[in-house]
Motif scaffolding. Sequence first.
Motif, short mmCIF file in Angstrom:
data_model
loop_
_atom_site.label_atom_id
_atom_site.label_comp_id
_atom_site.label_asym_id
_atom_site.label_seq_id
_atom_site.Cartn_x
_atom_site.Cartn_y
_atom_site.Cartn_z
N CYS A 313 -42.01 68.54 131.92
CA CYS A 313 -40.64 68.47 132.42
C CYS A 313 -40.63 67.45 133.55
N GLY A 314 -40.39 66.18 133.21
CA GLY A 314 -40.46 65.13 134.20
C GLY A 314 -41.89 64.93 134.67
N ARG A 315 -42.13 65.17 135.95
CA ARG A 315 -43.47 65.05 136.53
C ARG A 315 -44.17 66.39 136.65
N ILE A 316 -43.62 67.40 136.00
CA ILE A 316 -44.23 68.73 136.00
C ILE A 316 -44.92 68.95 134.66
N TYR A 317 -46.21 69.29 134.70
CA TYR A 317 -47.00 69.53 133.50
C TYR A 317 -47.44 70.99 133.48
N TRP A 318 -47.69 71.51 132.28
CA TRP A 318 -47.95 72.93 132.13
C TRP A 318 -49.34 73.20 131.56
N ALA A 319 -50.07 74.12 132.18
CA ALA A 319 -51.37 74.55 131.69
C ALA A 319 -51.41 76.08 131.78
N GLY A 320 -52.60 76.63 131.68
CA GLY A 320 -52.73 78.09 131.64
C GLY A 320 -53.06 78.53 130.23
N THR A 321 -53.72 79.66 130.10
CA THR A 321 -54.20 80.09 128.79
C THR A 321 -53.09 80.30 127.77
N GLU A 344 -52.93 64.54 130.17
CA GLU A 344 -51.52 64.17 130.15
C GLU A 344 -51.11 63.48 131.45
N VAL A 345 -51.57 64.00 132.59
CA VAL A 345 -51.23 63.40 133.88
C VAL A 345 -51.84 62.02 133.99
N ARG A 363 -50.80 61.53 123.18
CA ARG A 363 -49.49 61.20 122.60
C ARG A 363 -49.21 62.02 121.35
N ALA A 364 -50.24 62.27 120.55
CA ALA A 364 -50.06 63.07 119.34
C ALA A 364 -49.66 64.49 119.69
N ASP A 365 -50.28 65.04 120.73
CA ASP A 365 -49.97 66.41 121.13
C ASP A 365 -48.57 66.52 121.71
#
Length: 425
Positions: A313-321, A344-345, A363-365
């Motif tokens: 979401c813009g400059r916010i990336y998501w991780a975690g199980t 990604e970052v 990019r594929a993901d």
Amino acid sequence: MDLIQELGLEVYPQFTEGKKVHHMGGANAKISTYTSSIPSFSPLVLLDFVHFMWRLTQEMELCTRSVFGMEPSQLSFLYFLMYSAAAGGVMRLLEATPGSAQEFRVKGGTQQLSERVAEQLGKENVRLGSAVTAIWQREETVEVKTTMSTITCKAVIVTCPPHMAAQIEYRPALPLERLRLARCMPVGHMTKFIITYPTAFWKQKGFSGEIVAHPSIHCPFGVTFDATSPSGSPALVGFIAGVQACYWNSREMEDRRDAVVSSLVKYLGPEAASYIHYEEKDWAKEEYNGGCPVNVMVPGMLTFYHPGLRKPCGRIYWAGTETATRWCGYLSGAVQSGQRAALEVLADVSPAVLSPSELQEVRADLTRAPSDLSQVWDCNRGSASSSRFLIGLTVMAVTVGGAVFLLKPGLGENCLSRVLAVIQK
């Protein structure tokens, strides 16, 4: 496992040798033991089990192509089981088998992973006691406001559980699909307990320490395993989960402890009453977890909103199980998601440091999305395949039953009626 080796940690195998206890079907059901991967089911139950696995495989092929946009071979079978409510019992039976999540244990505990990574980063760069309250995106930067200070950076990776991420203030607001994910992914309820003993009496009696039981008002836990330390300190670990966690966690700790011990006495013998120490952890009381072991999607969310779980979401990336594409809900999934988010970052702020293959993978993901949701509603193929299977099964049952009927009419009628009743059910 790669990270464990990179950090120089050691593992040892989960002890699984000996008899395993199986007690399902209620308090009055028969307590059985077995030494194979699955309990000793009756022929009719095995037939039903095989049919269930076949149906699950068919559904997995449909789900992976239409919802995940990938071939079935790219999606872990156990990952798919995580989203199948019907497979809860199967997951319990497979957890300590080779190649599964409980196959190895880390000497000294898995907390060492966090500690050693923090050392590589520089512990002065890891700020504890600084809960994030807001994330504000600017034109070229991001401001992260915590209870202690404000940090300005180029990008942010949010790794907390989705329901906890929803408690942070975002400016601008997050997209609707992301908000729905955060609000419609409840976290599980689980309490973990460990009991230490003077001796590993279960091993001496030929037991592995693994128990799969149907929780009740008398037995709080659903599963236990051997938890003997590498130095040889005997212990058993178990889990109180779901509805039973809600019921038993409203009781006093002493009541839970006594119920756990009495159940262990019932399954493993009177020696279980002579313990050294009982310790438990109710993850629902953790301020920044709120539960355990993982957030799950309510019906419909996986179909329509799964791509938004990892979409930046813009400059916010998501991780975690919860965002992992393999071993979702486990430690391995958490590590994999962190590596994916880091790529990604880097692909956004410093693409020159990545190889062409790494850029292509990122990019594929990011572009992966459901290919055709109409397939999700098209049940004809699955129904037709299921019908053909049932027809073939019926013909086989009638043939076998007829042969038995010709030999022994009384026995044949009884056998055939039982088989047909199961098929009809």
